[in-house]
Every structure is written in structure tokens, then in C-alpha cells.
Scaffold this motif. Structure first.
Motif, PDB file in Angstrom:
ATOM      1  N   PHE A   1       0.459  -0.628   0.072  1.00 29.94           N
ATOM      2  CA  PHE A   1      -0.095  -0.040   0.073  1.00 29.94           C
ATOM      3  C   PHE A   1       0.393   1.345  -0.076  1.00 29.94           C
ATOM      4  O   PHE A   1       0.159   2.356   0.029  1.00 29.94           O
ATOM      5  N   ALA A   2       1.959   1.131   0.749  1.00 35.72           N
ATOM      6  CA  ALA A   2       2.836   2.496   0.287  1.00 35.72           C
ATOM      7  C   ALA A   2       3.141   2.421  -1.348  1.00 35.72           C
ATOM      8  O   ALA A   2       3.597   3.580  -1.910  1.00 35.72           O
ATOM      9  N   ARG A   3       3.917   1.511  -2.273  1.00 38.44           N
ATOM     10  CA  ARG A   3       4.079   1.283  -3.367  1.00 38.44           C
ATOM     11  C   ARG A   3       2.643   1.699  -4.260  1.00 38.44           C
ATOM     12  O   ARG A   3       2.777   2.843  -5.097  1.00 38.44           O
ATOM     13  N   ILE A   4       1.258   1.703  -3.813  1.00 37.96           N
ATOM     14  CA  ILE A   4      -0.298   2.415  -4.111  1.00 37.96           C
ATOM     15  C   ILE A   4       0.157   3.827  -3.991  1.00 37.96           C
ATOM     16  O   ILE A   4       0.163   4.661  -4.971  1.00 37.96           O
ATOM     17  N   GLU A   5      -0.014   4.054  -2.944  1.00 34.63           N
ATOM     18  CA  GLU A   5       0.147   5.239  -2.087  1.00 34.63           C
ATOM     19  C   GLU A   5       1.141   5.522  -3.454  1.00 34.63           C
ATOM     20  O   GLU A   5       0.952   6.961  -3.454  1.00 34.63           O
TER      21      GLU A   5
ATOM     22  N   THR B   1      -2.407  -0.910 -10.277  1.00 36.33           N
ATOM     23  CA  THR B   1      -2.103  -1.491 -11.088  1.00 36.33           C
ATOM     24  C   THR B   1      -0.204  -1.715 -11.302  1.00 36.33           C
ATOM     25  O   THR B   1       0.442  -2.444 -11.230  1.00 36.33           O
ATOM     26  N   ASP B   2      -0.026  -0.392 -11.482  1.00 35.64           N
ATOM     27  CA  ASP B   2       1.470  -0.082 -10.350  1.00 35.64           C
ATOM     28  C   ASP B   2       2.245  -0.762  -9.676  1.00 35.64           C
ATOM     29  O   ASP B   2       3.357  -1.857  -9.616  1.00 35.64           O
ATOM     30  N   ALA B   3       1.622  -0.676  -8.532  1.00 31.04           N
ATOM     31  CA  ALA B   3       1.892  -1.255  -7.818  1.00 31.04           C
ATOM     32  C   ALA B   3       1.866  -3.188  -7.701  1.00 31.04           C
ATOM     33  O   ALA B   3       2.837  -3.350  -7.606  1.00 31.04           O
ATOM     34  N   VAL B   4       0.232  -3.633  -7.909  1.00 31.11           N
ATOM     35  CA  VAL B   4       0.647  -4.821  -7.927  1.00 31.11           C
ATOM     36  C   VAL B   4       1.636  -5.472  -8.888  1.00 31.11           C
ATOM     37  O   VAL B   4       2.864  -6.731  -9.041  1.00 31.11           O
ATOM     38  N   PHE B   5       2.230  -5.197 -10.006  1.00 27.19           N
ATOM     39  CA  PHE B   5       3.394  -5.560 -10.865  1.00 27.19           C
ATOM     40  C   PHE B   5       4.102  -5.168 -10.991  1.00 27.19           C
ATOM     41  O   PHE B   5       5.607  -5.554 -11.304  1.00 27.19           O
ATOM     42  N   TYR B   6       4.493  -4.298  -9.693  1.00 27.27           N
ATOM     43  CA  TYR B   6       6.211  -3.505  -9.063  1.00 27.27           C
ATOM     44  C   TYR B   6       6.608  -5.565  -8.513  1.00 27.27           C
ATOM     45  O   TYR B   6       7.617  -5.159  -8.488  1.00 27.27           O
ATOM     46  N   PHE B   7       5.671  -5.850  -7.795  1.00 27.05           N
ATOM     47  CA  PHE B   7       6.403  -7.133  -7.299  1.00 27.05           C
ATOM     48  C   PHE B   7       6.679  -8.058  -7.761  1.00 27.05           C
ATOM     49  O   PHE B   7       5.635  -8.824  -8.541  1.00 27.05           O
ATOM     50  N   ALA B   8       7.287  -8.543  -8.227  1.00 27.50           N
ATOM     51  CA  ALA B   8       8.137  -9.746  -9.172  1.00 27.50           C
ATOM     52  C   ALA B   8       7.044 -11.088  -8.511  1.00 27.50           C
ATOM     53  O   ALA B   8       7.025 -11.702  -9.241  1.00 27.50           O
ATOM     54  N   THR B   9       7.107 -11.250  -7.075  1.00 27.02           N
ATOM     55  CA  THR B   9       6.241 -12.007  -6.820  1.00 27.02           C
ATOM     56  C   THR B   9       4.704 -11.977  -6.341  1.00 27.02           C
ATOM     57  O   THR B   9       4.101 -11.907  -5.528  1.00 27.02           O
ATOM     58  N   SER B  10       3.894 -11.241  -6.636  1.00 25.81           N
ATOM     59  CA  SER B  10       2.824 -10.301  -6.874  1.00 25.81           C
ATOM     60  C   SER B  10       1.428 -11.419  -6.936  1.00 25.81           C
ATOM     61  O   SER B  10       1.361 -12.725  -7.599  1.00 25.81           O
TER      62      SER B  10
END
Length: 206
Positions: free
Chosen positions: A73-77, A98-107
Motif C-alpha cells: 500500500f505504500a507502493r500504491i500511495e 496496477t503499477d503497484a501490483v506489477f511492481y512486485f515480482a512475486t505479486s
């Protein structure tokens, strides 16, 4: 001479290092031995910490199947605040998720597509709860993007935030239902598609 105390920043960095170490240790063990065969004791030993320390960071090994809620959620913010000024509030919210979820390689969306049965179901439910808990914060972010003079701006912000996060939860349910029915799943495609559908709601049919 009085004992020197650690600065809060250093303590927080050490906590994050421990959390990351536990996740990395779990990832190695899950890959080598499988989820069911890996115990909390195994993960703690691999990370060179005690089981008591493990439970300071995670409620269970199932919790390791989810991205870290605080980090996600910090990434979403961060992504929301970086969205272009020309985005509508809904476009900014959907784009940030979308950006935050796909930032994580192991989303979570990719990981949850794999068949681990009831374990994955628990993880899906956990992620859904995380989204619910974040609704208030996302509502506040959307509200800051709306004109102060707009009537019922607080209500509009709440609707936008809840719809965007609800679409993400709908993707999780769809992944579950399709996998149960034996239908091929495409987690990387479904989240953007869900947000496309969301922006089309109320639009004039072509």
C-alpha cells in the motif's frame, strides 16, 4: 558513559531486513521442498532467527504468500501521487493499483494463479482483507485530487476508492472461479481488463 541507543531509523531498517530475510528464506524452502513440507521452524532456522521472532512479523506461513501489506500500500500511495495531473481520480486510482501490483515480482495475482488449493484460498481472502483495510487511505488520497468546492467530494472519493479496490478483489474471485472450473487463467491480463470495464461503467454504448 551511558549506553548509546539506536536511532529509530536504524531499528526500522533492521526490522525490514529481518522481514525480508524471512520472506527470502521461505521462498527458497518453498521452491526446494514445497509449501506443505516447509514448517515455520524450517523458515526461522533458514533465516537464522527464532520461531518467536518469526511470529513477530507473520501470523503464519500462509501470510508469506501475500505481498507485505504495508509495502504494497505504500507502493500504491507512491504510484498514485506520481500519476499525471491529467488523469481523472478513477484513472489515477486504477493506474496506481496496477503499477503497484506489477511492481512486485512475486505479486499475489500471479502467485495465486497456481494450484495450492485451500492454502491459496486463504491467501486470496487475506489479500481481500488488506484491500478493505486500505480503502480509507485511498479515499483520502483521491479526495486530495478533487476540487475543494466540488459538492459531495468526500462521497465521490469514497466511491472511487471502493470501486477501484473492489475491481481488484473481483479479479481474485475470478481467478479462483476459473481455476476451479479448469479454465486457463491470465492474472497479468485480468487486472488491467477489470479496470477497463470499471471505466466503461456508465459510458454511452457505441
Amino acid at each position: 558513559m551511558p549506553e548509546r541507543t539506536e536511532k529509530p531509523g536504524l531499528r526500522e531498517r533492521k526490522k525490514e531486513e529481518t522481514r525480508r530475510g524471512l520472506r527470502e528464506a521461505a521462498g527458497r524452502l518453498f521452491a526446494e521442498h514445497g509449501f506443505a513440507q516447509t514448517t515455520v521452524a524450517d523458515i526461522a532456522a533458514e533465516a537464522n532467527v527464532s520461531e518467536r521472532t518469526f511470529f513477530r512479523y507473520f501470523d503464519s506461513k500462509e501470510a508469506l504468500l501475500l505481498p507485505d501489506g504495508i509495502e504494497l500500500f505504500a507502493r500504491i500511495e507512491e504510484a498514485f501521487l506520481a500519476r499525471p495531473d491529467g488523469d481523472t481520480p478513477l484513472e489515477a486510482a486504477c493506474g496506481a493499483i496496477t503499477d503497484a501490483v506489477f511492481y512486485f515480482a512475486t505479486s499475489s495475482l500471479t502467485a495465486l494463479a497456481h494450484p495450492l488449493g485451500e492454502i491459496r484460498e486463504q491467501a486470496r481472502e487475506g489479500l481481500s482483507r488488506q484491500f478493505q483495510q486500505f480503502e480509507a487511505r485511498l479515499t483520502a488520497l483521491v479526495l486530495e485530487r478533487l476540487p475543494e468546492t466540488e459538492p459531495d467530494a468526500d462521497l465521490r472519493a469514497a466511491v472511487i476508492a471502493n470501486c477501484a479496490l473492489g475491481a481488484a478483489r473481483a479479479v481474485l474471485r475470478t481467478l479462483r472461479d476459473r481455476r476451479t472450473a479448469g479454465v486457463p487463467v491470465e492474472p497479468d491480463r485480468l487486472l488491467p481488463q477489470a479496470f477497463t470495464f470499471l471505466t466503461m461503467i456508465g459510458a454511452t454504448p457505441s
